[in-house]
Design a protein around this motif. Sequence first.
Motif, mmCIF file in Angstrom:
data_model
loop_
_atom_site.group_PDB
_atom_site.id
_atom_site.type_symbol
_atom_site.label_atom_id
_atom_site.label_comp_id
_atom_site.label_asym_id
_atom_site.label_seq_id
_atom_site.Cartn_x
_atom_site.Cartn_y
_atom_site.Cartn_z
ATOM 1 N N GLY A 17 44.422 47.995 20.792
ATOM 2 C CA GLY A 17 43.608 48.583 19.734
ATOM 3 C C GLY A 17 42.578 49.494 20.367
ATOM 4 N N THR A 18 41.999 50.354 19.549
ATOM 5 C CA THR A 18 40.939 51.232 20.036
ATOM 6 C C THR A 18 40.103 51.688 18.842
ATOM 7 O OG1 THR A 18 40.430 53.162 21.432
ATOM 8 C CG2 THR A 18 42.283 53.394 19.926
ATOM 9 N N ALA A 19 38.966 52.315 19.131
ATOM 10 C CA ALA A 19 38.127 52.861 18.063
ATOM 11 C C ALA A 19 38.242 54.377 18.068
ATOM 12 C CB ALA A 19 36.673 52.448 18.285
ATOM 13 N N ASN A 20 38.334 54.957 16.901
ATOM 14 C CA ASN A 20 38.295 56.416 16.824
ATOM 15 C C ASN A 20 36.828 56.831 16.797
ATOM 16 O OD1 ASN A 20 38.038 59.063 15.971
ATOM 17 N ND2 ASN A 20 39.962 59.022 14.818
ATOM 18 N N ASP A 74 41.321 53.922 5.363
ATOM 19 C CA ASP A 74 40.485 55.124 5.324
ATOM 20 C C ASP A 74 39.009 54.759 5.399
ATOM 21 O OD1 ASP A 74 42.764 56.612 5.151
ATOM 22 O OD2 ASP A 74 42.714 56.769 2.962
ATOM 23 N N GLU A 75 38.281 55.464 6.248
ATOM 24 C CA GLU A 75 36.878 55.161 6.486
ATOM 25 C C GLU A 75 36.009 55.654 5.326
ATOM 26 O OE1 GLU A 75 35.457 57.155 9.964
ATOM 27 O OE2 GLU A 75 33.622 55.989 10.053
ATOM 28 N N GLU A 76 36.278 56.858 4.839
ATOM 29 C CA GLU A 76 35.616 57.442 3.658
ATOM 30 C C GLU A 76 34.095 57.277 3.672
ATOM 31 O OE1 GLU A 76 37.712 54.993 0.858
ATOM 32 O OE2 GLU A 76 38.936 56.681 0.191
ATOM 33 N N ALA A 131 35.926 47.341 16.274
ATOM 34 C CA ALA A 131 37.290 47.571 16.787
ATOM 35 C C ALA A 131 37.673 46.504 17.817
ATOM 36 C CB ALA A 131 37.403 48.971 17.391
ATOM 37 N N ILE A 132 36.717 46.096 18.640
ATOM 38 C CA ILE A 132 37.018 45.024 19.617
ATOM 39 C C ILE A 132 37.303 43.719 18.870
ATOM 40 C CG2 ILE A 132 36.020 43.581 21.453
ATOM 41 C CD1 ILE A 132 34.588 46.091 22.496
ATOM 42 N N ASP A 133 36.474 43.423 17.865
ATOM 43 C CA ASP A 133 36.701 42.200 17.073
ATOM 44 C C ASP A 133 38.100 42.213 16.442
ATOM 45 O OD1 ASP A 133 34.150 41.241 17.622
ATOM 46 O OD2 ASP A 133 33.271 41.985 15.747
ATOM 47 N N ALA A 134 38.486 43.369 15.902
ATOM 48 C CA ALA A 134 39.808 43.472 15.246
ATOM 49 C C ALA A 134 40.921 43.250 16.268
ATOM 50 C CB ALA A 134 39.954 44.841 14.585
ATOM 51 N N THR A 135 40.738 43.809 17.463
ATOM 52 C CA THR A 135 41.765 43.672 18.510
ATOM 53 C C THR A 135 41.897 42.210 18.933
ATOM 54 O OG1 THR A 135 41.281 45.919 19.244
ATOM 55 C CG2 THR A 135 42.451 44.509 20.808
ATOM 56 N N ILE A 136 40.766 41.537 19.076
ATOM 57 C CA ILE A 136 40.812 40.118 19.471
ATOM 58 C C ILE A 136 41.474 39.293 18.359
ATOM 59 C CG2 ILE A 136 39.420 38.078 20.025
ATOM 60 C CD1 ILE A 136 37.352 39.972 21.308
ATOM 61 N N LYS A 137 41.060 39.566 17.128
ATOM 62 C CA LYS A 137 41.609 38.813 15.990
ATOM 63 C C LYS A 137 43.139 38.923 15.913
ATOM 64 C CE LYS A 137 41.365 39.044 10.903
ATOM 65 N NZ LYS A 137 40.508 39.535 9.787
ATOM 66 N N HIS A 140 44.134 52.986 16.153
ATOM 67 C CA HIS A 140 42.681 53.181 16.112
ATOM 68 C C HIS A 140 42.222 52.457 14.849
ATOM 69 C CE1 HIS A 140 44.098 56.975 18.029
ATOM 70 N NE2 HIS A 140 42.981 56.930 18.720
ATOM 71 N N ASP A 141 40.995 51.961 14.868
ATOM 72 C CA ASP A 141 40.431 51.303 13.679
ATOM 73 C C ASP A 141 40.619 52.138 12.401
ATOM 74 O OD1 ASP A 141 38.714 53.271 14.645
ATOM 75 O OD2 ASP A 141 36.883 52.055 14.504
#
Length: 443
Positions: free
Chosen positions: A147-150, A113-115, A180-186, A107-108
């Motif tokens: 990949g996925t987004a939390n 950490d998102e914080e 998250a989609i951008d990260a998965t493609i990258k 997950h992204d």
Amino acid sequence: MSIVLGDKEFFPSVPEVSYEGRDSDNPFAFKWYDANKIVAGKPMKDWLRFAGCYWHTFCGQGHDPFGPGTQHFEWNASSNVHKRATDKMDAAFEFFTKMQLPYYCFHDTDLIDEENSSVADFEKKIEFITNYAEKKQSASGVKLLWGTANLFSNPRYMNGAGTNPHFPTLARAGAQLKIAIDATIKLHGENYVFWGGREGYISLLNTNMKQEQDNFAAWLHMAKDYARKNGFEGGFLIEPKPMEPTKHQYDFDTATVAGFLNKYGLADDFKVNIEVNHATLANHTFQHELQVAADNNILGSIDANRGDYQNSWDTDQFPNNIAETTEAMLVFLEAGGLQGGGVNFDAKTRRESTDMEDIFHGHIGGMDTFARSLIIAEKIITESPYSDLRKARYETYQSGKGKEFADGKMSLEKLAQIGSEVGEPEQISGKQELFENIVNQYI
Ligand code: XUL
Ligand code: CO
């Protein structure tokens, strides 16, 4: 695969895990998973495409509703968010390479950490850690299965993300979905997963189910169009689960998802990611869910774990049940395997398993369970009377009037005419016990 370490070795007591065969007493060796062994025409590693998951193995520290985590992770030591993220990734890739895991999933928010970051700050953080991931992937050869987004942990998503009744909240989730989609493609992710964490309801009294489901379909179309436009050629996977955290989750089970995909014109791009413990929560077997997916041509990927027969929550234990997995592997092999996915260990060591080595024991057991079950299933299919026995049950539909009926070419009048001429049909045994004995004979 050679071991890839960062500045420091996080699991110094564990060497590279390799295949030693069933007579080995080495707890850090595979007894059954022999990556290049040919089973049913191709190497085991190509059938199974095992993946390690980031969230249970490197993020979750064993907390439960009654108490905090018990597991101490050295990669969390730094007070600097970027250093913590790269340490965690070093630990993860050390683990993947020591375990011969060809894939991983995240997950992204597992990566860094998102914080309470703003969208812009979070995007920068993801950019930083995915740059690091590119280096780790190319140094190791480990690839991103999905990949996925939390979109379920942050309190802002308490009423859902893509099904949220409040549009600004849905839009906020959309900003995270895009990242998250951008990260998965990258990272050349081979799939993108949607598990509907809070995409369901707690009470139908305050819920407009039709609006929420229509919104969810619009959300998925939007995500798919965006990803395709940006070069993503992989699979989109919906992960069914009937409940938890919501009382009722819209992606209840594979049959429900298949109906949803057809209704909303999503069936060409979306398949399912089937999780064992989600199947059992829906009062199905793992085998049942795989069969429904195979029959609908949407068997995309697997989240491997197991539940507990004495309670009914999502315990996410490592798979160790050979009989259960063998029945599943029969369906898996007959379906020709997975469509673009792999076997991801969405499983966690117990809260009481606090040694760093325990995650190795969990994965070794899980990989051996799948490998052994694959070998058994192949033998059942090729050497035993199993397939012929089942086929024989349906042979009256293979020719003549039975075939005419099955092809949809018969009227009810004609069927009734035949029915009145056949007399009392012969009683034919289902022979379940024989089928069960054949499976056990090969185990
Ligand atoms: C939760 C679950 C998730 C998904 C990814 O039950 O299985 O971890 O696999 O969001
Ligand atoms: Co899962």
